[in-house]
Structure formats: C-alpha cells, structure tokens
Design an enzyme around this catalytic site. Structure first.
Site, PDB file in Angstrom:
ATOM      1  CG  ASP A  81      -2.139   0.829   1.080  1.00 14.49           C
ATOM      2  OD1 ASP A  81      -2.488   1.192  -0.063  1.00 14.49           O
ATOM      3  OD2 ASP A  81      -2.774   1.120   2.100  1.00 14.49           O
ATOM      4  CG  HIS A  82      -0.958   4.915   0.113  1.00 18.65           C
ATOM      5  ND1 HIS A  82      -1.267   6.034  -0.623  1.00 18.65           N
ATOM      6  CD2 HIS A  82      -2.123   4.359   0.476  1.00 18.65           C
ATOM      7  CE1 HIS A  82      -2.574   6.157  -0.692  1.00 18.65           C
ATOM      8  NE2 HIS A  82      -3.122   5.151  -0.036  1.00 18.65           N
TER       9      HIS A  82
END
Length: 163
Positions: A81-82
């Site tokens: 994620d991110h």
C-alpha cells in the site's frame, strides 16, 4: 487462496459488493484479519505499507501471508500500500505480493505517469495488479499520511482521464 486484486474485482463488479482492505503489521494483526474474512465468508485485501518495513521485510511478509492463507478458502490479495519507492515496489513484486500501489502523487504529472507505466509493465508481466495515485484526497493536517507541511492537491478529473 492468494489472488491478485483484479481477480477479486471481477466478482465484486458482477455481484455488486464491497471488499475491505486492512493494513497489518505483524502476525497477530494478519491472523485477526483472516479470521474476520473467514467468519464473513468474504474476500480480503491484506495491505502492508512501506512504513511497516521496520517490523518485517517484504520477503518475510510474503512468506507469512502465503503460509497463513494456505488453508483459507476465501480469496486474499496481498497488497503493498502507498509506496513511492520503485525499488521497494519491485522487491514486493519479486517477493510474491499480488498487488502494489505506486504513489507518485508528489511528482510532476509526467514523471508520475512514466513511473506508473514502468511499474505496470513489470507487474503485469508477472500477474501482479497495480493501483496508482494521482493528486491526493487530503494532505497536511487533514490526513494521516505524509507530513503536516504537505500541500493539498486534489486530483484533477481531466488529468485522471489522461492518466
């Protein structure tokens, strides 16, 4: 069963339901997420962020999720994620992540697009799905991501069409 995000999305679109994405940072949090998915009889996205690398390496995460899902019947997607670091993204792909999120939103549109294309080429070649970020939903004091001094730049719908 480990699958990429696109595999989960097919059923989501056909049957019109939502799938949760839950961040984990150790075995106990992963086990809780998997138990909840089993209880709900629902696919899951288990997300691991770059900021958790101080807890476990990408290789450890992939091995842990593979072992923990070996007897799980529900679809599970292991998602990075991110992440704005291309080297970390490529390591996650090599390690066995099913999905990655390249966050080039702090870069110029052109550089973000170039990097996102490079991530897509490599990821798609090995069956890994890609999410990318353009602009931001919230930044600075209105967000738990980034720094308080970050400038808030909402996504331009016209730029999103081109992207």
């Amino acid at each position: 069963m480990l699958v990429n995000f696109n595999h989960i999305l097919k059923d989501v679109y056909e049957n019109k339901y939502a799938v949760g994405s839950f961040n984990f940072y150790n075995y106990e949090s992963l086990r809780g997420i998997l138990n909840a998915g089993k209880k709900a009889n629902s696919p899951l996205i288990v997300s691991f962020g770059k900021k958790y690398l101080k807890n476990m390496s990408l290789e450890e995460v992939a091995a842990l999720v593979k072992a923990a899902t070996s007897d799980v019947e529900e679809y599970v997607c292991l998602h990075l994620d991110h992440c704005n670091d291309l080297n970390v993204i490529y390591r996650a792909i090599r390690s066995g992540f099913n999905s990655v999120m390249y966050d080039g939103s702090a870069l110029s549109f052109e550089e973000n697009l170039k990097n996102t294309k490079a991530v897509c080429e490599i990821a798609h070649a090995v069956g890994v799905s890609v999410e990318a970020e353009l602009g931001s939903l919230a930044a600075g004091e209105n967000s738990h991501e980034g720094k308080k001094t970050d400038k808030e730049i909402y996504t331009d719908p016209e730029a999103a069409k081109i992207f």
